[in-house]
Design a protein around this motif. Structure first.
Motif, PDB file in Angstrom:
ATOM      1  N   ARG A 181       0.811  -1.227  -0.015  1.00 23.61           N
ATOM      2  CA  ARG A 181       0.058  -0.065  -0.136  1.00 23.61           C
ATOM      3  C   ARG A 181       0.856   1.217   0.134  1.00 23.61           C
ATOM      4  NH1 ARG A 181      -5.394  -1.386   1.670  1.00 23.61           N
ATOM      5  NH2 ARG A 181      -5.431  -3.727   2.176  1.00 23.61           N
ATOM      6  N   THR A 182       0.314   2.425  -0.399  1.00 18.01           N
ATOM      7  CA  THR A 182       0.967   3.767  -0.549  1.00 18.01           C
ATOM      8  C   THR A 182       0.806   4.440   0.977  1.00 18.01           C
ATOM      9  OG1 THR A 182       1.013   5.915  -1.343  1.00 18.01           O
ATOM     10  CG2 THR A 182      -1.064   4.859  -0.969  1.00 18.01           C
ATOM     11  N   PRO A 183       2.264   4.932   1.374  1.00 20.92           N
ATOM     12  CA  PRO A 183       2.205   5.827   2.484  1.00 20.92           C
ATOM     13  C   PRO A 183       1.476   7.149   1.987  1.00 20.92           C
ATOM     14  CG  PRO A 183       4.436   5.846   1.461  1.00 20.92           C
ATOM     15  CD  PRO A 183       3.455   4.938   0.482  1.00 20.92           C
ATOM     16  N   GLY A 184       0.963   7.444   0.857  1.00 22.73           N
ATOM     17  CA  GLY A 184       0.606   8.878   0.528  1.00 22.73           C
ATOM     18  C   GLY A 184       1.380   9.682  -0.341  1.00 22.73           C
ATOM     19  N   GLY A 185       1.027  10.844  -0.555  1.00 24.96           N
ATOM     20  CA  GLY A 185       1.570  11.850  -1.243  1.00 24.96           C
ATOM     21  C   GLY A 185       1.043  13.257  -0.908  1.00 24.96           C
ATOM     22  N   SER A 186       1.772  14.251  -1.028  1.00 28.30           N
ATOM     23  CA  SER A 186       3.084  14.128  -1.609  1.00 28.30           C
ATOM     24  C   SER A 186       4.132  13.813  -0.348  1.00 28.30           C
ATOM     25  CB  SER A 186       3.422  15.262  -2.428  1.00 28.30           C
ATOM     26  OG  SER A 186       3.414  16.700  -1.394  1.00 28.30           O
ATOM     27  N   SER A 187       3.926  14.180   0.895  1.00 27.60           N
ATOM     28  CA  SER A 187       4.874  13.908   1.775  1.00 27.60           C
ATOM     29  C   SER A 187       5.004  12.332   2.358  1.00 27.60           C
ATOM     30  CB  SER A 187       4.793  14.660   3.058  1.00 27.60           C
ATOM     31  OG  SER A 187       4.598  16.088   2.584  1.00 27.60           O
TER      32      SER A 187
END
Length: 469
Positions: free
Chosen positions: A150-156
Motif C-alpha cells: 500500500r501507499t504511504p500517500g503523497g506528496s509527503s
C-alpha cells in the motif's frame, strides 16, 4: 536500548539528551541502525545527510560542556526532498534536478537546526511534490510500513513512512491540497498544516505560485507538533505571505474559560466516505463530548454549494502550469513522469470559470467564517478510506465510484481557505490499517486545535503509532 530510542517521540528524546540519560550519538546511531534494517523495504529516504553523525558528536560535546541547549538539541529530523537543505541534495523527485545541491537551508530547516535539531535524511515524494502517491523516476516508489503493498500517500509520503517505521522521530513536509495530512492518515502518525503564511515557504519549490502551499511538521505525538510549530512559525522577511506576527499561545492544556464547542461533519460537502472512517469520526466526537465539550453534528452550506476540490482544480491548474512549463522547458520526454505530463497536457481554465472559481473560494472562506463564529473546532475525517494499494486510480467508496483526486475532498478546503488543521490517528480499520481524524480551527487558532488534539490523544485507545516491520 536502540529499539526503545527509535520509538520515543522527539520531546522525550530531547529531555533524555538534556538530562544526560542518553547521548545524541546514541540517538543518531539508533536511527541509522533502524534505517539500515528497514529502509530497503520501505524506500522512504532519498539521501542520508553525511554530516549527521558529526553533528551528533558536536551536540554531545555541547551537552558535556554545559552549554545552553535548544529545545530540539541532538534530536534527528528528516526533511521532504522538495525543501532546500544546504550541502545536502534536494532533487524534487525529478531527474531534471538530479544532483542539485542548494547553498542555503529553507527557512523551516534553518529554524529546526537553530533549535538544535540534526538533519538526518531527505525523504521521498512524487515528482515535483505533485500527487497522492510518492513515486518518481529518480528514487522510485515508497511503501507503507503497515503494509508494503500500500501507499504511504503523497506528496509527503516518504516523510510519513520514515516516521511511522521508526527511522525518524520528526520531520518536515509540504501541503498543497492533502500532502502532510493525507500521508499522516495513511501511516497513522500526526501532522499539522498551520494557517497559511504562519510558516514561511522560503526555500521550497515552487517560489510561485504558493498561495495554497504550506510547510509543516510531521511526528508521532501532538506535543511534538506543538514543539516543532513553536520553532517554525513567524515571518522571515522573504515570504510575503508570512507576515503575521500574532503570537502563538503555547499554553496547550490550559483550561478554557467555557466549554469548547465542536461540530463534527463527514457528509455532505466532502464527497463519499467509507462507513469505517465515518464511525471513527463519530467515536472521536463522542470522546470529545466525554471530555466536557459541547459536541454536535453540523453542516456547512458553503461546502455543499461549492465543492472545494472542483474550485481548487479550476484555480490551481491555471496557476501551476507556468511553473511546470518553466521547470521542464527543453527537457526530454523520458525525464518527465506522470504528473508533469498530466499537468502540461491539461486544458486551460476559461477566464469565466476562473473568475467563478475565485468567487467560490471567497464563498468558502465566508462559510467557514460563519461556522467559526459559532464553534471553536471542526472535527472531520482526513481521508475517505484507509491507505490503498499502490497504483489504484478508481475507487468505490460507500457505493459511489470516484477517481483518486477525491481522496483530497476533506483536506483541500483548508488549502483554499488557509485554515489550520491537524491529522491524528483515532482508529483502526478491519484490515488493521490506521484511520485518522482531522481537527480544524479558525485562522491563527493553532493553539486551540493543539489543545483539543492533545486531549483527544490522551483518551485514545490506539497505542501502536508505529509499524513494527
Amino acid at each position: 536500548m536502540s529499539n526503545e530510542l527509535i520509538f520515543k517521540d522527539a520531546t522525550r528524546l530531547a529531555e533524555l539528551i538534556r538530562t544526560r540519560e542518553v547521548s545524541p550519538v546514541e540517538v543518531m546511531q539508533a536511527h541509522l541502525d533502524r534505517i539500515a534494517a528497514v529502509e530497503p523495504r520501505v524506500n522512504a529516504l532519498v539521501t542520508l545527510a553525511d554530516t549527521a553523525m558529526d553533528a551528533a558528536k558536536a551536540a554531545e560535546a555541547d551537552v558535556l560542556a554545559g552549554r545552553e541547549l535548544g529545545p530540539l538539541h541532538g534530536v534527528p529530523f528528516t526533511v521532504k526532498d522538495s525543501i532546500d537543505t544546504a550541502g545536502v541534495l534536494t532533487q524534487r523527485g525529478s531527474p531534471i534536478f538530479k544532483g542539485r545541491l542548494p547553498e542555503q537551508d529553507a527557512t523551516s530547516v534553518a529554524r529546526m537546526k537553530k533549535a538544535g535539531g540534526i538533519l538526518l535524511a531527505k525523504t521521498n515524494l512524487p515528482e515535483f511534490s505533485y500527487w497522492i502517491e510518492s513515486d518518481n523516476l529518480l528514487s522510485g516508489r515508497s511503501n507503507n510500513p503497515w503494509d508494503l503493498t500500500r501507499t504511504p500517500g503523497g506528496s509527503s509520503g516518504g516523510e510519513s513512512a520514515a516516521i511511522a517505521a521508526g527511522m525518524s522521530p520528526l520531520g518536515l513536509g509540504t501541503d498543497l491540497a492533502i500532502s502532510v495530512r493525507g500521508p499522516a492518515a495513511q501511516t497513522g502518525i500526526v501532522s499539522l498544516k498551520a494557517t497559511h503564511g504562519r510558516i514561511p515557504m522560503t526555500g521550497i519549490w515552487p517560489r510561485a505560485p504558493r498561495r495554497f502551499w504550506h510547510v509543516g511538521p510531521m511526528a508521532r505525538s501532538i506535543r511534538d507538533l506543538k514543539l516543532a510549530f513553536e520553532q517554525l512559525y513567524g515571518p522571515d522577511g522573504q515570504d510575503a505571505f508570512s507576515t503575521m506576527t500574532v503570537p502563538f499561545d503555547a499554553g496547550i492544556g490550559s483550561a478554557p474559560v467555557r466549554p469548547l464547542r465542536v461540530g463534527w461533519l463527514v457528509e455532505p460537502g466532502f464527497g463519499p466516505v467509507d462507513p469505517e472512517v465515518s464511525a471513527v469520526v463519530k467515536s472521536a466526537a463522542d470522546a470529545l463530548a466525554g471530555l466536557g465539550m459541547v459536541v454536535e453534528p453540523v453542516r456547512i452550506p458553503a461546502l455543499e454549494r461549492d465543492f472545494a476540490l472542483d474550485v481548487f482544480n479550476r484555480l490551481h491548474v491555471m496557476e501551476m502550469k507556468p511553473a511546470f512549463a518553466e521547470a521542464t522547458a527543453g527537457r526530454r520526454p523520458d525525464e518527465l513522469y506522470k504528473m508533469a505530463k498530466t499537468m502540461l497536457g491539461l486544458p486551460d481554465t476559461s477566464m469565466a470559470d476562473y473568475i467563478d472559481a475565485e468567487q467560490a473560494a471567497e464563498r468558502l472562506r465566508d462559510g467557514f467564517a460563519e461556522y467559526f463564529s459559532k464553534y471553536d473546532v471542526l472535527l472531520t475525517h482526513v481521508l475517505p478510506i484507509p491507505a490503498h494499494k499502490h497504483g489504484v486510480e478508481q475507487f468505490v467508496i460507500n457505493g459511489q465510484s470516484v477517481d483518486a483526486t477525491y481522496l483530497q475532498g476533506a483536506t483541500v478546503p483548508l488549502n483554499i481557505t488557509g485554515l489550520p488543521g491537524i491529522a491524528m490517528r483515532f482508529g483502526t480499520s478491519s484490515e488493521g490499517l490506521p484511520i485518522n481524524v482531522q481537527l480544524v480551527g479558525s485562522w491563527l487558532a493553532e493553539s486551540t486545535i493543539l489543545h483539543v488534539a492533545g486531549l483527544l490523544e490522551s483518551v485514545s485507545t490506539v497505542r501502536d503509532l508505529h509499524a513494527s516491520l
